[in-house]
Structures are given as structure tokens and as C-alpha cells.
Design a protein around this motif. Structure first.
Motif, mmCIF file in Angstrom:
data_model
loop_
_atom_site.group_PDB
_atom_site.id
_atom_site.type_symbol
_atom_site.label_atom_id
_atom_site.label_comp_id
_atom_site.label_asym_id
_atom_site.label_seq_id
_atom_site.Cartn_x
_atom_site.Cartn_y
_atom_site.Cartn_z
ATOM 1 N N TRP A 23 15.446 -1.687 15.687
ATOM 2 C CA TRP A 23 14.168 -1.960 15.043
ATOM 3 C C TRP A 23 13.153 -2.428 16.083
ATOM 4 C CZ3 TRP A 23 10.819 -1.586 11.317
ATOM 5 C CH2 TRP A 23 9.795 -2.521 11.223
ATOM 6 N N ASP A 25 8.798 -3.667 16.357
ATOM 7 C CA ASP A 25 7.538 -3.889 15.654
ATOM 8 C C ASP A 25 6.328 -3.824 16.589
ATOM 9 O OD1 ASP A 25 7.896 -6.271 16.962
ATOM 10 O OD2 ASP A 25 7.986 -7.508 15.168
ATOM 11 N N PRO A 111 6.433 -5.322 7.233
ATOM 12 C CA PRO A 111 6.309 -4.085 6.458
ATOM 13 C C PRO A 111 6.132 -2.817 7.300
ATOM 14 C CG PRO A 111 4.382 -5.474 6.157
ATOM 15 C CD PRO A 111 5.348 -6.252 6.969
ATOM 16 N N LEU A 112 5.631 -2.945 8.531
ATOM 17 C CA LEU A 112 5.414 -1.776 9.388
ATOM 18 C C LEU A 112 6.117 -1.952 10.727
ATOM 19 C CD1 LEU A 112 1.600 -1.156 8.816
ATOM 20 C CD2 LEU A 112 3.497 0.110 7.811
ATOM 21 N N GLY A 113 6.585 -0.847 11.281
ATOM 22 C CA GLY A 113 7.234 -0.854 12.587
ATOM 23 C C GLY A 113 7.781 0.530 12.871
ATOM 24 N N TRP A 114 8.801 0.575 13.727
ATOM 25 C CA TRP A 114 9.441 1.863 14.005
ATOM 26 C C TRP A 114 10.902 1.658 14.343
ATOM 27 C CZ3 TRP A 114 10.814 3.180 19.210
ATOM 28 C CH2 TRP A 114 10.300 2.340 20.195
ATOM 29 N N PRO A 130 8.241 6.136 13.045
ATOM 30 C CA PRO A 130 7.468 5.068 12.417
ATOM 31 C C PRO A 130 7.885 4.908 10.954
ATOM 32 C CG PRO A 130 6.097 7.006 12.790
ATOM 33 C CD PRO A 130 7.435 7.299 13.373
ATOM 34 N N GLU A 132 7.648 2.423 7.089
ATOM 35 C CA GLU A 132 7.123 1.383 6.200
ATOM 36 C C GLU A 132 8.333 0.807 5.480
ATOM 37 O OE1 GLU A 132 4.436 3.584 3.709
ATOM 38 O OE2 GLU A 132 2.856 3.549 5.228
ATOM 39 N N ASN A 133 8.484 -0.512 5.514
ATOM 40 C CA ASN A 133 9.673 -1.173 4.976
ATOM 41 C C ASN A 133 9.428 -1.815 3.621
ATOM 42 O OD1 ASN A 133 11.301 -0.693 7.265
ATOM 43 N ND2 ASN A 133 10.400 -2.445 8.300
ATOM 44 N N SER A 147 13.518 1.822 4.607
ATOM 45 C CA SER A 147 12.473 2.232 5.556
ATOM 46 C C SER A 147 12.070 3.670 5.240
ATOM 47 C CB SER A 147 12.988 2.150 6.996
ATOM 48 O OG SER A 147 13.367 0.837 7.321
ATOM 49 N N ALA A 150 7.041 7.251 8.033
ATOM 50 C CA ALA A 150 5.596 7.331 7.836
ATOM 51 C C ALA A 150 4.960 8.135 8.969
ATOM 52 C CB ALA A 150 5.002 5.925 7.802
#
Length: 180
Positions: A23, A25, A111-114, A130, A132-133, A147, A150
């Protein structure tokens, strides 16, 4: 935000492979990510599509067989070198679809990351996707993360769908072999 199991990966084929997963961010460059993912899928395809001697109809051309053996050796050496530079993260069983991935984390995530997904242990090169969690706490210290992929380019999404479908076919074939 909570996500029930049914709504997390509700569309399309879902497989349960063991994958390495990391993970992040920090920001992700979309152009570099696209090129990286496309190359990773091309390498995955070359590993999965490589015919064995019996599958290829025992080709008569010795020069072709020698060239194929050299390429196989080169792929093995390069993947070993990559694996030495960056060891794979521990494998964990996930639920994976072309639309997203369900997995567990010891902590809640933004909520966002990759994600870096290592789909094939023989290829120590990850997809960079990428996400959205959505998440919910299953028990203290165990979070179920849903996840959703996105901002994926259509070509990358098509390659991911192809990989998931192939994996699904292999899982079904393995189940059938176990019953017979």
C-alpha cells in the motif's frame, strides 16, 4: 465508510489468488504508471503464454528451439536479478476482480492511494494501480479493505480483465482435477 462483502466486488469474475501487495499513499505519476503497467502485463503474458514442447507441437526447427531456450534463460535471469533487488512482499490471499481488490490490513487506510500488486511470483514486478478505499473493521486490529481501481486507462483495464479471466479458468480447471 463501510463496505459489505457483496457490494465490494459485485461486477464480473472474482478470483482468489495469493498475491504480494504493498500500500502507498504518496502521489503516483499516471503517465509513468501506464507505461510501467503495460510493460508488466506484456511480461506476464510472455510468461503465461510460453508454450511447452508438447503444446507447441514439438517444433522441428532446431534454430527456433535454440532461440526460444535462450530467451527463456534470459527471462529467468532478469527476473532473478529483479527479485534480488526488490524482494517480494509476503503473499496474501485476496479477492480480485478487474474492478478492484478486497484484502485485509492491520490498520485503517486513507480513502485514496495506490497499490503495488505482484501477480506472479516468477515475475518480481508489480502493477501500480490507483485505488479508492472503503473499509470496515472485522475485529480489533483486522480491517477489510475494499479497494476499487480508479482512473485506469482502458488498455490496462482490458489486460487486467484478461488476467483475471485466465486465473479464473485455471482455478476451475484445478477444482475439476481435484474432483476426478
Amino acid at each position: 465508510m463501510n463496505a459489505t462483502r457483496d457490494e465490494c466486488l459485485s461486477d464480473g469474475v472474482v478470483v482468489t489468488p495469493g498475491v504480494g501487495l504493498l500500500w502507498h499513499d504518496d502521489p503516483l505519476d499516471p503517465a509513468a504508471c501506464y507505461d510501467h503497467n503495460l510493460t508488466t502485463f506484456l511480461l506476464l503474458d510472455s510468461l503465461l503464454d510460453a508454450p511447452t514442447g508438447s503444446e507447441s507441437g514439438e517444433r522441428d526447427n532446431e534454430a527456433f528451439q535454440a532461440l526460444e531456450a535462450k530467451l527463456d534463460l534470459l527471462i529467468q535471469l532478469v527476473t532473478r536479478l529483479l527479485g534480488q533487488q526488490q524482494p517480494l512482499p509476503p503473499e496474501q490471499t485476496v479477492r480480485l476482480a478487474a474492478s478492484g481488490i478486497e484484502w485485509q490490513s492491520p490498520t485503517p487506510l486513507p480513502p485514496l492511494g495506490w497499490l503495488e500488486l505482484f501477480l506472479e511470483p516468477r515475475l518480481p514486478r508489480a502493477l501500480k494501480l490507483p485505488v479508492e478505499n472503503r473499509q470496515d473493521e472485522l475485529e480489533p486490529g483486522v480491517w477489510r479493505i475494499c479497494s476499487r481501481f480508479a482512473f485506469l486507462e482502458e488498455e490496462i483495464r482490458a489486460h487486467l480483465e484478461k488476467w483475471v479471466f485466465r486465473r479464473h479458468r485455471r482455478e476451475i480447471a484445478h477444482q475439476r482435477q481435484g474432483r476426478s
